[in-house]
Design an enzyme around this catalytic site. Structure first.
Site, PDB file in Angstrom:
ATOM      1  N   LYS A 186       0.888  -1.171   0.000  1.00 29.95           N
ATOM      2  CA  LYS A 186       0.000   0.000   0.000  1.00 29.95           C
ATOM      3  C   LYS A 186       0.924   1.218   0.000  1.00 29.95           C
ATOM      4  CE  LYS A 186      -1.785   2.963   2.051  1.00 29.95           C
ATOM      5  NZ  LYS A 186      -1.502   4.387   1.706  1.00 29.95           N
ATOM      6  N   GLU A 261       9.627   1.420  10.995  1.00 27.53           N
ATOM      7  CA  GLU A 261      10.732   2.363  10.790  1.00 27.53           C
ATOM      8  C   GLU A 261      10.116   3.748  10.809  1.00 27.53           C
ATOM      9  OE1 GLU A 261      12.872   4.767   9.556  1.00 27.53           O
ATOM     10  OE2 GLU A 261      13.571   3.882   7.680  1.00 27.53           O
ATOM     11  N   CYS A 295      13.979  10.380   6.627  1.00 25.49           N
ATOM     12  CA  CYS A 295      13.841  10.028   8.060  1.00 25.49           C
ATOM     13  C   CYS A 295      15.158  10.161   8.796  1.00 25.49           C
ATOM     14  CB  CYS A 295      13.344   8.615   8.286  1.00 25.49           C
ATOM     15  SG  CYS A 295      12.455   7.872   6.971  1.00 25.49           S
ATOM     16  N   GLU A 392      10.171  16.177  14.856  1.00 25.64           N
ATOM     17  CA  GLU A 392      10.632  15.970  13.487  1.00 25.64           C
ATOM     18  C   GLU A 392       9.894  16.942  12.561  1.00 25.64           C
ATOM     19  OE1 GLU A 392       9.483  12.289  11.421  1.00 25.64           O
ATOM     20  OE2 GLU A 392      11.538  12.172  10.697  1.00 25.64           O
TER      21      GLU A 392
HETATM   22  P1  ADP Z   1       3.549  10.509   6.795  1.00 33.13           P
HETATM   23  O1  ADP Z   1       2.890  10.596   5.452  1.00 33.13           O
HETATM   24  O2  ADP Z   1       3.677  11.775   7.518  1.00 33.13           O
HETATM   25  O3  ADP Z   1       4.763   9.648   6.831  1.00 33.13           O
HETATM   26  P2  ADP Z   1       1.947   8.382   7.831  1.00 33.13           P
HETATM   27  O4  ADP Z   1       2.867   7.711   8.745  1.00 33.13           O
HETATM   28  O5  ADP Z   1       0.550   8.529   8.306  1.00 33.13           O
HETATM   29  O6  ADP Z   1       2.422   9.832   7.615  1.00 33.13           O
HETATM   30  O7  ADP Z   1       1.944   7.685   6.404  1.00 33.13           O
HETATM   31  C1  ADP Z   1       2.787   6.671   5.988  1.00 33.13           C
HETATM   32  C2  ADP Z   1       1.984   5.579   5.321  1.00 33.13           C
HETATM   33  O8  ADP Z   1       1.097   5.022   6.271  1.00 33.13           O
HETATM   34  C3  ADP Z   1       1.127   6.019   4.144  1.00 33.13           C
HETATM   35  O9  ADP Z   1       1.143   5.018   3.149  1.00 33.13           O
HETATM   36  C4  ADP Z   1      -0.254   6.126   4.757  1.00 33.13           C
HETATM   37  O10 ADP Z   1      -1.293   5.948   3.837  1.00 33.13           O
HETATM   38  C5  ADP Z   1      -0.213   4.973   5.748  1.00 33.13           C
HETATM   39  N1  ADP Z   1      -1.172   5.095   6.865  1.00 33.13           N
HETATM   40  C6  ADP Z   1      -1.624   6.217   7.462  1.00 33.13           C
HETATM   41  N2  ADP Z   1      -2.476   5.924   8.460  1.00 33.13           N
HETATM   42  C7  ADP Z   1      -2.593   4.573   8.503  1.00 33.13           C
HETATM   43  C8  ADP Z   1      -3.320   3.643   9.315  1.00 33.13           C
HETATM   44  N3  ADP Z   1      -4.121   4.057  10.298  1.00 33.13           N
HETATM   45  N4  ADP Z   1      -3.179   2.334   9.074  1.00 33.13           N
HETATM   46  C9  ADP Z   1      -2.357   1.891   8.095  1.00 33.13           C
HETATM   47  N5  ADP Z   1      -1.644   2.711   7.293  1.00 33.13           N
HETATM   48  C10 ADP Z   1      -1.753   4.036   7.491  1.00 33.13           C
END
Ligand code: ADP
Ligand code: MG
Length: 492
Positions: A186, A261, A295, A392
């Protein structure tokens, strides 16, 4: 000047499941934005739990089929190598896709993202044929044999952020395939195009259908459905600490394997004896490259008082001289951040620090009118306790703080005064200082006199930067379960 920016053929709003393009269960769409212009350049399918279920079933079926028809280690190696070659052969298309989708200057996409992806796939290809268990001599009475097997964990879910869309997909795909797992990815909703193309290419490279599936969509829907799916054996997530915490908790409920990570606020410690020019270049590139959306970027600079002005001045000067602009221009060094929301989040940090007395140096020229550009910035007169220093920022913003002491415990305490623990950087010519700090710094990675990372080195965090390791042998073994076998030979 104008540049060729015709979007390479994009797959349309479909998922890639079971070896082909699949219409999504719902007709909901997500816009694909070019961060350099704000224009919508394509659409993605907003994946649902139904799409995820379909992809997981395809992955599960692929594993069963591979058990029958053996997808051997050397075939997995060859498929990863073929995929690396295919990406290399279409390097320009991938570079442009990454530039238009993620806002990366084309020179960066060409020099880093695409070759980095190729090298990553090649590195992990080699591991497919090199994973081994061990044999042990047992002490039980009678003749016996003991050994361990490394078996693939099964179907793995990959969830990645938007900062390195193609390379981030390869970091996780490579080790998973090397270990014999089937993948459902995803990608981030802000930048999914290159991963979709990668999945399409993989089929022509000998990946059996179902070993690499991509379902697009938003995190709380498609991502969460992947995390919650009972037939997914492991989640490997890269992203924010807030989301990673939720994902780790959800995985714990099903005792699912998980690697997280997460964020970082990595310290850089520069002593007065360091090569200041080399340090300034590395520090500047590390925090300004990719507009600070890395990161492991060093974002808290602790520099000895004697050289503080000189060093921070040099870093600020590099930022001030950066060429900012059209991401398709090969001369451009700094592009936009990914979204308007990220840009305003970054300026909130900077303005907050300035209101608390921080001084700002760096790029002072005009920024392009359109797009989400942020100026490279060095903040001084800052201290721990300010949001810009503690959190961050994920933008091209460096916080510089002088220190006076020579006591390594005190210096390490400054560096460790943060909830994260991803990377740490040390610049000195003194071996004893370098070694002394390596042991005292709380970080998954310490780099001395260089900021460069390598795929052979395991990477990951301690504390709020997450757990588990990616890259290197550890990164591949994380996709295996160790099975212990003992055989009492008995008598015929
Ligand atoms: P950032 O974009 O600031 O790194 P996230 O950590 O939310 O923020 O996003 C990283 C990935 O995690 C993206 O692919 C996002 O769609 C996914 N994501 C966000 N929220 C969820 C969730 N509740 N469960 C699973 N995946 C998520
Ligand atoms: Mg985009």
């Amino acid at each position: 000047m104008t540049f060729d920016s015709s979007l390479p053929a994009v797959p349309g709003a479909r998922h890639f499941i079971g070896g082909g393009w699949v219409e999504p269960a719902s007709c909901e769409r997500l816009p694909v934005e070019n961060p350099a212009t704000g224009e919508v350049i394509a659409e993605l399918a907003a994946g649902s739990a139904e799409d995820i279920d379909r992809a997981v079933k395809a992955a599960d079926g692929a594993l069963t089929a591979a058990r029958h028809a053996r997808w051997t280690p050397s075939q997995r190696q060859d498929a990863l190598l073929a995929l690396a070659n295919a990406v290399e052969a279409q390097a320009e298309e991938f570079a442009l896709l990454e530039t238009l989708d993620a806002g990366k200057p084309i020179s960066n996409s060409r020099r880093v993202d695409v070759p980095g992806t190729v090298a990553t796939l090649r590195y992990f290809a080699g591991w497919a044929t090199k994973l081994t268990g061990e044999s042990m001599e047992l002490s039980q009475p009678g003749e016996s044999t003991g050994y361990t097997l490394r078996e693939p964990v099964g179907v793995v879910g990959h969830i990645i952020p938007w900062n390195y869309p193609l390379m981030g997909a390869a970091f996780k795909l490579g080790p998973a395939i090397a270990a014999g797992c089937a993948v459902v990815l995803k990608p981030a909703e802000q930048s999914s195009l290159s991963a979709l193309r990668l999945a399409e290419l993989a089929i022509a490279c000998g990946f059996p259908p179902g070993f690499f599936n991509v379902v697009t969509g938003v995190g709380p829907v498609a991502g969460a459905a992947l995390v919650d799916h009972p037939d997914v054996a492991k989640i490997s997530f890269t992203g924010s600490t807030a989301t990673g915490t939720q994902i780790a908790a959800a995985c714990a409920r099903q005792m699912k394997r998980v690697t997280v990570e997460l964020g970082g606020k990595s310290p850089i410690i520069v002593f007065a004896d360091a090569d200041l020019d080399a340090a300034a270049r590395a520090i500047a590139m590390n925090i300004f490259f990719n507009s600070g959306q890395t990161c492991s970027a060093g974002s808290r600079l602790f520099v000895h008082r004697d050289v503080a002005d000189t060093l921070t001045g040099k870093v600020a000067q590099i930022g001030a001289a950066m060429k900012i602009g059209d991401t398709r221009d090969p001369e451009t060094q700094l592009g936009p951040v990914i979204t308007a929301a990220q840009r305003s989040r970054i300026s909130t940090f900077v303005e907050g620090a300035l209101a608390q007395g921080a001084q700002s140096r760096g790029y002072e020229g005009a920024l392009p009118d359109a797009g989400y550009y942020v100026a490279p910035t060095v903040l001084s007169e800052v201290r721990s306790g300010m949001a810009a220093v503690d959190e961050e920022i994920f933008g091209p913003v460096l916080c510089a703080m002088p220190f006076e002491t020579h006591d390594l415990d005190e210096i390490a305490a400054l560096a460790n005064d943060n909830r994260y623990g991803l990377s740490a950087y040390v610049w000195t010519r003194s071996l004893s200082r370098a070694h002394g700090l390596i042991g005292r710094l709380r970080a998954g990675t310490v780099r001395v006199n260089s900021a460069a990372g390598e795929i052979v080195m395991p990477a990951g965090g301690v504390r709020q930067s997450g757990f588990g390791r990616e890259n290197g042998r550890a990164g591949v073994e994380a996709y295996t379960e160790l099975k212990s076998v003992t055989i009492a030979h008995g008598h015929d």
